[in-house]
Design an enzyme around this catalytic site. Structure first.
Site, mmCIF file in Angstrom:
data_model
loop_
_atom_site.group_PDB
_atom_site.id
_atom_site.type_symbol
_atom_site.label_atom_id
_atom_site.label_comp_id
_atom_site.label_asym_id
_atom_site.label_seq_id
_atom_site.Cartn_x
_atom_site.Cartn_y
_atom_site.Cartn_z
ATOM 1 N N SER A 1 17.903 -35.769 -22.134
ATOM 2 C CA SER A 1 16.475 -35.457 -22.237
ATOM 3 C C SER A 1 15.765 -36.387 -23.218
ATOM 4 O O SER A 1 14.541 -36.471 -23.214
ATOM 5 C CB SER A 1 16.305 -34.016 -22.718
ATOM 6 O OG SER A 1 16.887 -33.869 -23.997
ATOM 7 N N GLY B 1 16.398 -27.739 -23.012
ATOM 8 C CA GLY B 1 17.112 -26.504 -23.348
ATOM 9 C C GLY B 1 16.394 -25.217 -23.038
ATOM 10 O O GLY B 1 17.015 -24.173 -22.889
ATOM 11 N N CYS C 1 24.215 -34.832 -21.645
ATOM 12 C CA CYS C 1 23.358 -33.713 -22.014
ATOM 13 C C CYS C 1 24.109 -32.445 -21.624
ATOM 14 O O CYS C 1 24.521 -32.299 -20.459
ATOM 15 C CB CYS C 1 22.048 -33.820 -21.238
ATOM 16 S SG CYS C 1 21.004 -32.363 -21.366
ATOM 17 N N ASN C 2 24.306 -31.567 -22.592
ATOM 18 C CA ASN C 2 25.045 -30.328 -22.296
ATOM 19 C C ASN C 2 24.271 -29.428 -21.345
ATOM 20 O O ASN C 2 24.842 -28.790 -20.473
ATOM 21 C CB ASN C 2 25.322 -29.569 -23.594
ATOM 22 C CG ASN C 2 26.350 -30.256 -24.460
ATOM 23 O OD1 ASN C 2 27.524 -29.923 -24.432
ATOM 24 N ND2 ASN C 2 25.918 -31.238 -25.235
ATOM 25 N N GLU D 1 14.486 -35.118 -32.652
ATOM 26 C CA GLU D 1 13.547 -36.038 -31.987
ATOM 27 C C GLU D 1 12.477 -36.533 -32.977
ATOM 28 O O GLU D 1 11.984 -37.639 -32.860
ATOM 29 C CB GLU D 1 12.882 -35.362 -30.775
ATOM 30 C CG GLU D 1 13.825 -35.117 -29.593
ATOM 31 C CD GLU D 1 14.148 -36.357 -28.757
ATOM 32 O OE1 GLU D 1 13.316 -37.271 -28.666
ATOM 33 O OE2 GLU D 1 15.269 -36.410 -28.194
ATOM 34 N N CYS E 1 25.362 -29.653 -28.043
ATOM 35 C CA CYS E 1 24.137 -30.323 -27.610
ATOM 36 C C CYS E 1 24.264 -31.732 -28.160
ATOM 37 O O CYS E 1 24.629 -31.908 -29.340
ATOM 38 C CB CYS E 1 22.914 -29.628 -28.198
ATOM 39 S SG CYS E 1 21.383 -30.575 -27.984
HETATM 40 N N1 DGL Z 1 20.716 -33.131 -25.676
HETATM 41 C C1 DGL Z 1 20.638 -32.148 -24.657
HETATM 42 C C2 DGL Z 1 21.804 -31.219 -24.634
HETATM 43 O O1 DGL Z 1 22.896 -31.695 -24.931
HETATM 44 C C3 DGL Z 1 19.288 -31.550 -24.384
HETATM 45 C C4 DGL Z 1 18.574 -30.915 -25.495
HETATM 46 C C5 DGL Z 1 17.187 -30.477 -25.061
HETATM 47 O O2 DGL Z 1 16.474 -31.327 -24.513
HETATM 48 O O3 DGL Z 1 16.859 -29.305 -25.244
HETATM 49 O O4 DGL Z 1 21.717 -30.083 -24.300
#
Ligand code: DGL
Length: 276
Positions: A20, A52, A82-83, A161, A193
């Site tokens: 993201s 998320g 991205c998780n 961010e 995350c």
């Molecule tokens: N970095 C992402 C993850 O691993 C997304 C985090 C997000 O955009 O909320 O879930």
């Protein structure tokens, strides 16, 4: 597939990596360190971060759009760095795609199962990843005797961010989020995350040195290597070259990426991901 010792025409094609925003850079960086001959095309969906708090349907739509874009760059494999997208979209998009697609959750769960001594594992992640139950399911399949405790930490992504990696405000929020988890006597905590390894120092300070922090990026790069080897798809270059794309704020992203990646960022291009 090519003969052993012979390099196939796709082998020096890049790996597509997406997230993201800047979080997936923690995975891209690990791929660069472990597989220096591989090239990367990175896409950060900076116009639509955070993922998320969005629905499964939305994340599947976003993932499809991004994979369509990455395929225009002739990638040979895709890493969903991205998780949230791994939890919600990996199964669907992997079934639709004829190149390997790898997520971060299974590698993270395997690493945590190896790391724990008392079988009590904490997971911190986005609301989407936690409510999908994917980490718990994968961990229970690996080892049904594990006890798993999850906590959504939605403010961590905007803090990262914003670049507030070592800020007192991040420490304060981490204190509030992690307080409950610590009462469960966990000895291992999955950074579920890809943004969270960027505030790892703050998290470690709050949970204490005796809790092992698991960053799934390391195992994800290992998994990528084994998938590429299995299919004779490893690059034969000495050094890969990397390209970066975002859906918004290219200059800001470039500065951030330049601070955390072990490579120079020559340019970051902005694309309209819904139309590309
Ligand atoms: N970095 C992402 C993850 O691993 C997304 C985090 C997000 O955009 O909320 O879930």
């Amino acid at each position: 597939m090519c003969q052993k010792g012979q390099v196939g025409h796709m082998n020096n094609a890049p790996i597509g990596v997406f997230d993201s925003g800047v979080g997936g850079l923690t995975v891209a960086g690990e791929i660069m360190r472990q597989l220096p001959g591989e090239s990367i095309v990175y896409f950060g969906d900076t116009a639509r971060v955070p993922y998320g708090s969005k629905s499964k349907e939305t994340i599947i739509t976003f993932s499809r759009q991004i994979i369509r874009f990455l395929r225009t760059k002739n990638v040979k494999a895709i890493v969903i760095a991205c998780n949230t997208a791994s939890a919600y979209a990996l199964e669907t998009v992997a079934a639709e795609t004829d190149i390997p697609v790898i997520g971060v959750i299974e590698p993270g769960a395997i690493a945590a199962d190896k790391a724990t001594r008392n079988g009590r594992i904490g997971i911190i992640a986005t609301e989407g990843t936690v409510s999908s139950g994917t980490y718990s399911n994968v961990l229970m399949n690996l080892n049904p005797s594990l006890q798993v405790f999850s906590k959504a930490c939605p403010l961590f992504v905007p803090l990262v961010e914003e670049g507030l990696l070592y800020d007192p405000v991040t420490l304060e929020i981490a204190d509030r989020y992690l307080y409950d988890l610590l009462s469960y006597d966990i000895d291992t905590l999955i950074l579920g995350c890809t943004h969270y390894p960027l505030i790892r120092r703050t998290i470690q300070k709050v949970v204490g040195e005796e809790v092992v922090l698991v960053n799934p990026a390391y195992e994800t790069a290992k998994e990528l290597e084994s998938v590429l080897r299995e299919r004779d798809m490893m690059s034969d270059e000495n050094r890969g070259s990397h390209r970066f794309f975002v859906s918004d704020s290219a200059i800001r992203f470039g500065k951030f990426a330049g601070n955390i990646l072990p490579c120079d960022i020559e340019s970051v291009e902005c694309v309209d991901i819904e139309k590309s």
